[in-house]
Design a protein around this motif. Structure first.
Motif, PDB file in Angstrom:
ATOM      1  N   ASN B 135       0.834  -1.215   0.000  1.00 48.20           N
ATOM      2  CA  ASN B 135       0.000   0.000   0.000  1.00 48.20           C
ATOM      3  C   ASN B 135       0.860   1.252   0.000  1.00 48.20           C
ATOM      4  N   TRP B 136       1.805   1.280  -0.921  1.00 50.38           N
ATOM      5  CA  TRP B 136       2.699   2.444  -1.007  1.00 50.38           C
ATOM      6  C   TRP B 136       2.000   3.690  -1.567  1.00 50.38           C
ATOM      7  N   GLY B 137       0.706   3.555  -1.852  1.00 51.47           N
ATOM      8  CA  GLY B 137      -0.055   4.743  -2.268  1.00 51.47           C
ATOM      9  C   GLY B 137      -0.888   5.328  -1.128  1.00 51.47           C
ATOM     10  N   ALA B 138      -0.625   4.887   0.120  1.00 47.01           N
ATOM     11  CA  ALA B 138      -1.460   5.322   1.253  1.00 47.01           C
ATOM     12  C   ALA B 138      -1.210   6.771   1.655  1.00 47.01           C
ATOM     13  N   PRO B 152      -5.700   2.768   4.273  1.00 46.93           N
ATOM     14  CA  PRO B 152      -5.362   1.335   4.272  1.00 46.93           C
ATOM     15  C   PRO B 152      -4.122   1.066   5.124  1.00 46.93           C
ATOM     16  N   VAL B 153      -4.071  -0.133   5.650  1.00 45.97           N
ATOM     17  CA  VAL B 153      -2.934  -0.517   6.499  1.00 45.97           C
ATOM     18  C   VAL B 153      -1.716  -0.761   5.601  1.00 45.97           C
ATOM     19  N   VAL B 154      -0.582  -0.206   6.006  1.00 46.11           N
ATOM     20  CA  VAL B 154       0.630  -0.451   5.210  1.00 46.11           C
ATOM     21  C   VAL B 154       1.353  -1.680   5.763  1.00 46.11           C
ATOM     22  N   ALA B 155       2.113  -2.323   4.883  1.00 45.64           N
ATOM     23  CA  ALA B 155       2.778  -3.578   5.273  1.00 45.64           C
ATOM     24  C   ALA B 155       4.250  -3.545   4.865  1.00 45.64           C
ATOM     25  N   GLY B 156       5.096  -4.093   5.724  1.00 48.34           N
ATOM     26  CA  GLY B 156       6.528  -4.115   5.447  1.00 48.34           C
ATOM     27  C   GLY B 156       7.011  -5.407   4.817  1.00 48.34           C
ATOM     28  N   TRP B 157       6.152  -6.456   4.843  1.00 45.29           N
ATOM     29  CA  TRP B 157       6.634  -7.746   4.335  1.00 45.29           C
ATOM     30  C   TRP B 157       7.035  -7.728   2.851  1.00 45.29           C
ATOM     31  N   PRO B 158       6.421  -6.867   1.991  1.00 43.88           N
ATOM     32  CA  PRO B 158       6.912  -6.863   0.603  1.00 43.88           C
ATOM     33  C   PRO B 158       8.390  -6.480   0.506  1.00 43.88           C
ATOM     34  N   ILE B 159       8.871  -5.662   1.466  1.00 45.38           N
ATOM     35  CA  ILE B 159      10.299  -5.292   1.428  1.00 45.38           C
ATOM     36  C   ILE B 159      11.150  -6.510   1.799  1.00 45.38           C
ATOM     37  N   THR B 160      10.669  -7.321   2.734  1.00 44.20           N
ATOM     38  CA  THR B 160      11.393  -8.563   3.051  1.00 44.20           C
ATOM     39  C   THR B 160      11.415  -9.475   1.822  1.00 44.20           C
ATOM     40  N   LEU B 161      10.296  -9.525   1.108  1.00 44.90           N
ATOM     41  CA  LEU B 161      10.235 -10.353  -0.109  1.00 44.90           C
ATOM     42  C   LEU B 161      11.238  -9.841  -1.146  1.00 44.90           C
ATOM     43  N   LEU B 162      11.284  -8.527  -1.281  1.00 50.01           N
ATOM     44  CA  LEU B 162      12.235  -7.919  -2.217  1.00 50.01           C
ATOM     45  C   LEU B 162      13.670  -8.275  -1.815  1.00 50.01           C
ATOM     46  N   ALA B 163      13.936  -8.254  -0.505  1.00 48.09           N
ATOM     47  CA  ALA B 163      15.273  -8.596  -0.006  1.00 48.09           C
ATOM     48  C   ALA B 163      15.611 -10.051  -0.341  1.00 48.09           C
TER      49      ALA B 163
END
Lengths: 161, 374
Positions: B135-138, B152-163
């Motif tokens: 939700n980087w458009g929040a 909307p709730v933002v989430a950090g797990w996509p950055i872990t996935l990217l890592a």
């Protein structure tokens, strides 16, 4: 996404990443590198600096009035990024005598396109033949490293008439 | 399971503002440096002028494509790509724009890599798709200005996935070198590649001439080992956010070294590394986008004007190429991006070192050190 779905996504990715890498290896050995695939540039080949040999191609155009012109790959393939030129030359402009298969002579199928590339350099006459001259280039050891030797290997001649 | 969960969900804390600024950064980087329609690797319209006979798709989904489309198709891809990137910049229909950006890049790159050579830009193309899930458009978006429901709730797990994807990708680069014989002390692979790039591909800019005079096998062999260890070690590094950040910072240095020595740019990876910066305290000093751009004609006009500008005029940074002429195929936009990233990494490193020193040796009461926030 729920935490469970995210967890499952990560498990799937952890399983799929090595599998796709194995597939890249198998397909790459049999055919060529697949795309899309999550791999980074490998630069696998190890060159020996004191005996560096490289196969290079240059273009020579013959026009109907007898004029001859040498062109670099960069001039001929400017529609593609420069780092693609080596790969494209090997896959499309390489004589069967060097590659062992006529499949690498696909440039013959692009006659009209080739004419459009070379015509502007000498508009006074029609181009009649394009030679793709392959040579082996050898370099001296460092630190001088000038080109010491150009040894002709084979030529792909394309009739442009 | 607890540790696995903590790694996935808690490695990279995020805020709507930090993600919003990252989204704006990705869109700006792509429009200015990658420059769809104008960059060396994104002049997709030129592909449509190549002969049909040259179309040689690599193994994969591109083999299902019956033939090479005409220039109009590629012009459409470029136009839509720029529209999606401008929408991403403004945060308009962010999720849709993110997904379409990835799809359009995959289409464009798919055709571009169907003539005999593949560039490894997949991760860069996947960033919008993956980050859409955060939700980087929040915040800092038209979507936020028009929203009537709770954010909307933002989430950090996509950055872990990217890592994880980055770590694995880097590992493949190192593993390929390992099995290729880079660690054999009797051969100096980096030196061989350097000579080849210098003499046969004409990559003779920046510090390249200096390296032709370095003949020490110890120097070159140490580069071989450092490269393989760094690239393979990346996979282990992504298990912890601190080591992920350290390796991402080292990667910026690594790419600058290859830029200065081999004149090879890998600027497309910079937005991936930027995802690991701690953006939890980031704020824009001005409202973005301006409220009046959020609706009606102003919004439509902004989208159209931005798309038209980047499609037909291109990146203003490309004008820098007129100032310097390289013997290699580098562009000034890539060089500026890589050197700027290096400057940022050095500044952040110095800041972290100062903080660490202060925390280890606290100053006497009554004195103070300016914080990083100023």
């Amino acid at each position: 996404m729920s935490r469970l779905a995210v967890r499952r996504l990560f498990v799937a990715v952890l399983i799929l990443l090595p599998l796709q890498y194995a597939l890249v290896g198998v397909v790459g050995l049999r055919w060529s590198e697949p795309w899309p695939a999550l791999v980074m540039p490998g630069f696998q080949r190890v060159y020996t600096p004191d005996a560096l040999r490289e196969q290079a191609a240059r273009f020579e155009v013959t026009y109907a009035d007898g004029h001859r012109l040498s062109l670099t790959a960069a001039a001929m393939l400017h529609a593609l990024p420069r780092s693609h030129h080596g790969g494209v030359l090997n896959r499309q402009f390489r004589p069967a005598g060097l590659s062992g298969t006529p499949a690498t002579e696909r440039a013959r199928e692009g006659r009209d396109w080739l004419i459009r590339q070379v015509q502007p350099y000498h508009p006074e006459a029609d181009p009649i033949r394009l030679d793709v001259i392959w040579e082996e280039v050898r370099f001296h050891p460092l630190p001088d490293a000038p080109v010491v030797e150009r040894h002709p290997l084979d030529t792909l001649s394309i009739d442009l008439r | 399971m607890d540790r696995f969960d903590r790694w996935i969900f808690d490695s990279f804390p995020v805020t709507p503002e930090g993600l919003g600024i990252y989204r704006i950064g990705y869109a700006l980087f792509t429009l200015l440096v990658v420059a769809p329609g104008h960059g060396a690797y994104t002049r997709f319209a030129d592909l449509g002028t190549l002969p049909e006979g040259f179309f040689l798709p690599p193994p994969g989904p591109m083999m299902l494509v019956p033939g090479l489309p005409g220039p109009l198709f590629f012009q459409g891809v470029v136009l839509l790509l720029n529209l999606c990137l401008v929408a991403l910049l403004l945060g308009y229909r962010t999720r849709l724009a993110s997904v379409l950006t990835t799809v359009l890049f995959l289409v464009g790159f798919g055709f571009s890599y169907s003539f005999g050579k593949i560039n490894h830009t997949l991760l860069f193309a996947l960033v919008p798709l993956i980050m859409a899930a955060s939700n980087w458009g929040a915040a800092y978006s038209v979507d936020a200005l028009r929203r009537q429901n709770p954010a909307p709730v933002v989430a950090g797990w996509p950055i872990t996935l990217l890592a994880l994807l980055l770590g694995f990708g880097m590992f493949t680069a190192g593993f390929t070198k390992l099995i290729g014989g880079w660690l054999d002390p009797s051969t100096q692979a980096a030196q061989g590649h350097f000579i080849r790039q210098f003499y046969t591909l004409g990559r003779q800019d920046f510090l390249a001439p200096v390296f032709t005079r370095i003949t020490s096998p110890v120097f070159w062999e140490s580069l071989d080992w450092a490269t393989v260890c760094f690239e393979m070690g990346f996979l282990a590094a992504v298990l912890h956010p601190r080591t992920t950040r350290l390796f991402a910072a080292l990667a910026v240095g690594f790419h600058n070294a290859t830029l200065l020595m081999l004149n090879i740019s890998f600027a497309v990876n910079l937005p991936v590394y930027a995802a690991f910066l701690d953006g939890t305290r980031w704020r824009l000093p001005v409202p973005f986008p301006p409220e009046r751009l959020a609706r009606g004609w102003a919004l439509g006009g902004s989208l159209l004007a931005g798309t038209a500008f980047f499609t037909w005029i291109g990146s203003p940074l490309s004008w820098l190429d007129g100032l310097v002429s390289f013997s290699s195929d580098l562009t000034m936009a890539e060089v500026v991006a890589q050197l700027t990233a290096l400057g940022l990494v050095l500044a952040l490193g110095a800041q972290a070192w100062r903080r660490r020193r202060v925390s280890r040796h606290p100053l006497p009461d009554g004195t103070s050190v300016p914080s990083s926030d100023g």
